[in-house]
Design an enzyme around this catalytic site. Structure first.
Site, PDB file in Angstrom:
ATOM      1  N   ASN A 121       0.852  -1.193   0.000  1.00 24.21           N
ATOM      2  CA  ASN A 121       0.000   0.000   0.000  1.00 24.21           C
ATOM      3  C   ASN A 121       0.896   1.255   0.000  1.00 24.21           C
ATOM      4  O   ASN A 121       1.551   1.563   0.994  1.00 24.21           O
ATOM      5  CB  ASN A 121      -0.900  -0.064   1.251  1.00 24.21           C
ATOM      6  CG  ASN A 121      -1.854   1.102   1.358  1.00 24.21           C
ATOM      7  OD1 ASN A 121      -1.524   2.222   0.988  1.00 24.21           O
ATOM      8  ND2 ASN A 121      -3.041   0.841   1.876  1.00 24.21           N
ATOM      9  N   ALA A 122       0.910   1.949  -1.143  1.00 20.10           N
ATOM     10  CA  ALA A 122       1.809   3.105  -1.315  1.00 20.10           C
ATOM     11  C   ALA A 122       1.449   4.254  -0.372  1.00 20.10           C
ATOM     12  O   ALA A 122       2.319   5.019   0.046  1.00 20.10           O
ATOM     13  CB  ALA A 122       1.750   3.585  -2.766  1.00 20.10           C
ATOM     14  N   HIS A 123       0.152   4.386  -0.018  1.00 24.58           N
ATOM     15  CA  HIS A 123      -0.268   5.448   0.923  1.00 24.58           C
ATOM     16  C   HIS A 123       0.364   5.206   2.289  1.00 24.58           C
ATOM     17  O   HIS A 123       0.888   6.118   2.924  1.00 24.58           O
ATOM     18  CB  HIS A 123      -1.785   5.475   1.079  1.00 24.58           C
ATOM     19  CG  HIS A 123      -2.525   5.763  -0.166  1.00 24.58           C
ATOM     20  ND1 HIS A 123      -2.697   7.036  -0.660  1.00 24.58           N
ATOM     21  CD2 HIS A 123      -3.167   4.944  -1.031  1.00 24.58           C
ATOM     22  CE1 HIS A 123      -3.401   6.996  -1.764  1.00 24.58           C
ATOM     23  NE2 HIS A 123      -3.693   5.733  -2.022  1.00 24.58           N
TER      24      HIS A 123
ATOM     25  N   ASP B 224      -1.146  -3.830  10.185  1.00 26.53           N
ATOM     26  CA  ASP B 224      -2.515  -4.193   9.822  1.00 26.53           C
ATOM     27  C   ASP B 224      -3.446  -3.241  10.543  1.00 26.53           C
ATOM     28  O   ASP B 224      -3.282  -2.978  11.740  1.00 26.53           O
ATOM     29  CB  ASP B 224      -2.844  -5.648  10.160  1.00 26.53           C
ATOM     30  CG  ASP B 224      -3.993  -6.141   9.288  1.00 26.53           C
ATOM     31  OD1 ASP B 224      -3.890  -6.022   8.046  1.00 26.53           O
ATOM     32  OD2 ASP B 224      -5.013  -6.623   9.833  1.00 26.53           O
TER      33      ASP B 224
ATOM     34  N   PHE C  50      -6.520   8.013   2.113  1.00 27.80           N
ATOM     35  CA  PHE C  50      -7.023   6.855   1.372  1.00 27.80           C
ATOM     36  C   PHE C  50      -8.084   6.147   2.217  1.00 27.80           C
ATOM     37  O   PHE C  50      -8.378   6.556   3.348  1.00 27.80           O
ATOM     38  CB  PHE C  50      -5.870   5.898   1.015  1.00 27.80           C
ATOM     39  CG  PHE C  50      -5.250   5.206   2.201  1.00 27.80           C
ATOM     40  CD1 PHE C  50      -4.357   5.875   3.028  1.00 27.80           C
ATOM     41  CD2 PHE C  50      -5.551   3.878   2.501  1.00 27.80           C
ATOM     42  CE1 PHE C  50      -3.782   5.247   4.128  1.00 27.80           C
ATOM     43  CE2 PHE C  50      -4.974   3.230   3.595  1.00 27.80           C
ATOM     44  CZ  PHE C  50      -4.090   3.928   4.406  1.00 27.80           C
ATOM     45  N   GLY C  51      -8.647   5.088   1.643  1.00 25.73           N
ATOM     46  CA  GLY C  51      -9.573   4.227   2.381  1.00 25.73           C
ATOM     47  C   GLY C  51     -10.760   4.985   2.958  1.00 25.73           C
ATOM     48  O   GLY C  51     -11.457   5.726   2.254  1.00 25.73           O
ATOM     49  N   TYR C  52     -10.981   4.822   4.248  1.00 23.42           N
ATOM     50  CA  TYR C  52     -12.148   5.418   4.910  1.00 23.42           C
ATOM     51  C   TYR C  52     -11.895   6.870   5.351  1.00 23.42           C
ATOM     52  O   TYR C  52     -12.748   7.460   6.034  1.00 23.42           O
ATOM     53  CB  TYR C  52     -12.529   4.574   6.135  1.00 23.42           C
ATOM     54  CG  TYR C  52     -12.926   3.148   5.793  1.00 23.42           C
ATOM     55  CD1 TYR C  52     -14.231   2.837   5.397  1.00 23.42           C
ATOM     56  CD2 TYR C  52     -11.996   2.107   5.843  1.00 23.42           C
ATOM     57  CE1 TYR C  52     -14.585   1.535   5.073  1.00 23.42           C
ATOM     58  CE2 TYR C  52     -12.340   0.801   5.515  1.00 23.42           C
ATOM     59  CZ  TYR C  52     -13.638   0.522   5.134  1.00 23.42           C
ATOM     60  OH  TYR C  52     -13.996  -0.765   4.799  1.00 23.42           O
TER      61      TYR C  52
ATOM     62  N   HIS D 114      -4.010   6.707  14.223  1.00 26.14           N
ATOM     63  CA  HIS D 114      -3.683   5.340  14.628  1.00 26.14           C
ATOM     64  C   HIS D 114      -2.275   4.951  14.162  1.00 26.14           C
ATOM     65  O   HIS D 114      -1.440   4.505  14.938  1.00 26.14           O
ATOM     66  CB  HIS D 114      -4.742   4.413  14.020  1.00 26.14           C
ATOM     67  CG  HIS D 114      -5.039   4.717  12.558  1.00 26.14           C
ATOM     68  ND1 HIS D 114      -5.466   5.954  12.142  1.00 26.14           N
ATOM     69  CD2 HIS D 114      -4.887   3.981  11.425  1.00 26.14           C
ATOM     70  CE1 HIS D 114      -5.601   5.953  10.831  1.00 26.14           C
ATOM     71  NE2 HIS D 114      -5.247   4.779  10.367  1.00 26.14           N
ATOM     72  N   ARG D 115      -2.014   5.141  12.849  1.00 22.79           N
ATOM     73  CA  ARG D 115      -0.721   4.699  12.294  1.00 22.79           C
ATOM     74  C   ARG D 115       0.416   5.564  12.842  1.00 22.79           C
ATOM     75  O   ARG D 115       1.471   5.053  13.205  1.00 22.79           O
ATOM     76  CB  ARG D 115      -0.769   4.750  10.761  1.00 22.79           C
ATOM     77  CG  ARG D 115       0.526   4.276  10.083  1.00 22.79           C
ATOM     78  CD  ARG D 115       0.331   3.980   8.616  1.00 22.79           C
ATOM     79  NE  ARG D 115      -0.675   2.960   8.415  1.00 22.79           N
ATOM     80  CZ  ARG D 115      -1.933   3.205   7.994  1.00 22.79           C
ATOM     81  NH1 ARG D 115      -2.316   4.439   7.685  1.00 22.79           N
ATOM     82  NH2 ARG D 115      -2.810   2.231   7.869  1.00 22.79           N
TER      83      ARG D 115
HETATM   84  P1  ITT Z   1      -1.043  -3.962   3.159  1.00 26.48           P
HETATM   85  O1  ITT Z   1      -1.706  -5.161   3.787  1.00 26.48           O
HETATM   86  O2  ITT Z   1      -0.348  -4.282   1.873  1.00 26.48           O
HETATM   87  O3  ITT Z   1      -0.173  -3.210   4.109  1.00 26.48           O
HETATM   88  P2  ITT Z   1      -3.795  -2.974   2.953  1.00 26.48           P
HETATM   89  O4  ITT Z   1      -4.389  -1.820   2.207  1.00 26.48           O
HETATM   90  O5  ITT Z   1      -4.326  -4.353   2.667  1.00 26.48           O
HETATM   91  O6  ITT Z   1      -2.204  -2.908   2.745  1.00 26.48           O
HETATM   92  P3  ITT Z   1      -4.733  -3.168   5.722  1.00 26.48           P
HETATM   93  O7  ITT Z   1      -5.155  -4.567   5.522  1.00 26.48           O
HETATM   94  O8  ITT Z   1      -3.942  -2.833   6.940  1.00 26.48           O
HETATM   95  O9  ITT Z   1      -3.895  -2.638   4.474  1.00 26.48           O
HETATM   96  O10 ITT Z   1      -5.950  -2.143   5.722  1.00 26.48           O
HETATM   97  C1  ITT Z   1      -7.272  -2.542   5.507  1.00 26.48           C
HETATM   98  C2  ITT Z   1      -8.074  -1.427   4.944  1.00 26.48           C
HETATM   99  O11 ITT Z   1      -8.346  -0.481   5.990  1.00 26.48           O
HETATM  100  C3  ITT Z   1      -7.448  -0.616   3.821  1.00 26.48           C
HETATM  101  O12 ITT Z   1      -7.639  -1.227   2.576  1.00 26.48           O
HETATM  102  C4  ITT Z   1      -8.221   0.692   3.936  1.00 26.48           C
HETATM  103  O13 ITT Z   1      -9.479   0.578   3.324  1.00 26.48           O
HETATM  104  C5  ITT Z   1      -8.438   0.804   5.436  1.00 26.48           C
HETATM  105  N1  ITT Z   1      -7.402   1.651   6.042  1.00 26.48           N
HETATM  106  C6  ITT Z   1      -6.210   1.249   6.573  1.00 26.48           C
HETATM  107  N2  ITT Z   1      -5.533   2.308   7.052  1.00 26.48           N
HETATM  108  C7  ITT Z   1      -6.302   3.400   6.814  1.00 26.48           C
HETATM  109  C8  ITT Z   1      -6.155   4.776   7.045  1.00 26.48           C
HETATM  110  O14 ITT Z   1      -5.058   5.278   7.613  1.00 26.48           O
HETATM  111  N3  ITT Z   1      -7.140   5.598   6.661  1.00 26.48           N
HETATM  112  C9  ITT Z   1      -8.251   5.131   6.080  1.00 26.48           C
HETATM  113  N4  ITT Z   1      -8.477   3.841   5.805  1.00 26.48           N
HETATM  114  C10 ITT Z   1      -7.512   2.971   6.175  1.00 26.48           C
END
Ligand code: ITT
Length: 198
Positions: A9-11, A68, A148-150, A176-177
């Site tokens: 995940n590049a983000h 994760d 990204f994501g949510y 969190h991260r």
């Molecule tokens: P890797 O396993 O390759 O690291 P991933 O995208 O699969 O990448 P995760 O399983 O940890 O990563 O994350 C699950 C999902 O949670 C991810 O696809 C996003 O939709 C969401 N997510 C994770 N971190 C986030 C963040 O900081 N902000 C918003 N959504 C996030």
């Protein structure tokens, strides 16, 4: 210090590099010749983080860590949680995940949620876990295009803007991260300091 970050995940990579700073050089699985998706079939964030770091460590023999992360929504009993990536579909479809989350929370008065990150570090063959949590709530519409994501739906406590409306530095300061990675960095720095004393 050079260390492998077991992510595709590049983000995440750019967020983590920004927190760790220039003293750490992050290497990706791809740069080590590992192109496939890293399996994550565990029932918890801890299991998945551990599975990802062990997968890379077994193939490279090198120090590495994995992150994760899950979004845990109170009114949904902690969902999507460990299933955050594949909430709506089999792939990492951020837009579909956000639509489903809004649909599942339609009419809900309790919109409390938190992001939780677990980092598994394998250093000199031993595993160490670090956790970071940010509390907040889910907005009733998406806002912003950073992150990204949510992120467009998550508003951390103490703010009236979503993570997607914040700069990367603002998000890292409370996320969190960011919290989990600062614990990781402190640990790695203390190990380095110990090595330099010997
Ligand atoms: P890797 O396993 O390759 O690291 P991933 O995208 O699969 O990448 P995760 O399983 O940890 O990563 O994350 C699950 C999902 O949670 C991810 O696809 C996003 O939709 C969401 N997510 C994770 N971190 C986030 C963040 O900081 N902000 C918003 N959504 C996030």
């Amino acid at each position: 210090m050079e260390i492998i970050f077991a992510t595709n995940n590049a983000h995440k990579l750019s967020e983590v590099q920004a927190v760790l700073g220039d003293g750490f050089r992050l290497v990706t699985p791809r740069q080590c010749g590992i192109d496939e998706d890293i399996p994550e079939t565990g029932a918890t964030l801890e299991e998945n983080a551990s599975q990802k770091s062990h997968y890379i460590h077994e193939r490279t023999g090198r120090d590495c860590f994995a992150d994760d992360t899950g979004l845990e929504v109170e009114a949904l009993g902690g969902a999507p949680g460990v299933h955050s990536a594949r909430y709506a579909t089999d792939g990492h479809d951020f837009a579909a995940n956000n639509r489903l989350l809004l649909k599942n929370l339609q009419g809900a008065t309790n919109r409390r949620a938190r992001f939780r990150t677990v980092i598994s570090l394998i250093l000199d063959g031993r595993e160490h876990l670090f956790e970071g949590i940010v509390e907040g709530h889910i907005a009733d519409h998406e806002a912003g295009c950073e992150g990204f994501g949510y992120d467009p739906l998550f508003i951390p406590d103490g703010f009236d803007r979503s993570f997607a409306e914040m700069s990367p530095d603002e998000k890292n300061a409370v996320s969190h991260r960011g919290r989990a990675v600062r614990k990781l960095a402190e640990f790695l720095k203390s190990i380095e300091a110990g090595r330099n004393v010997k």
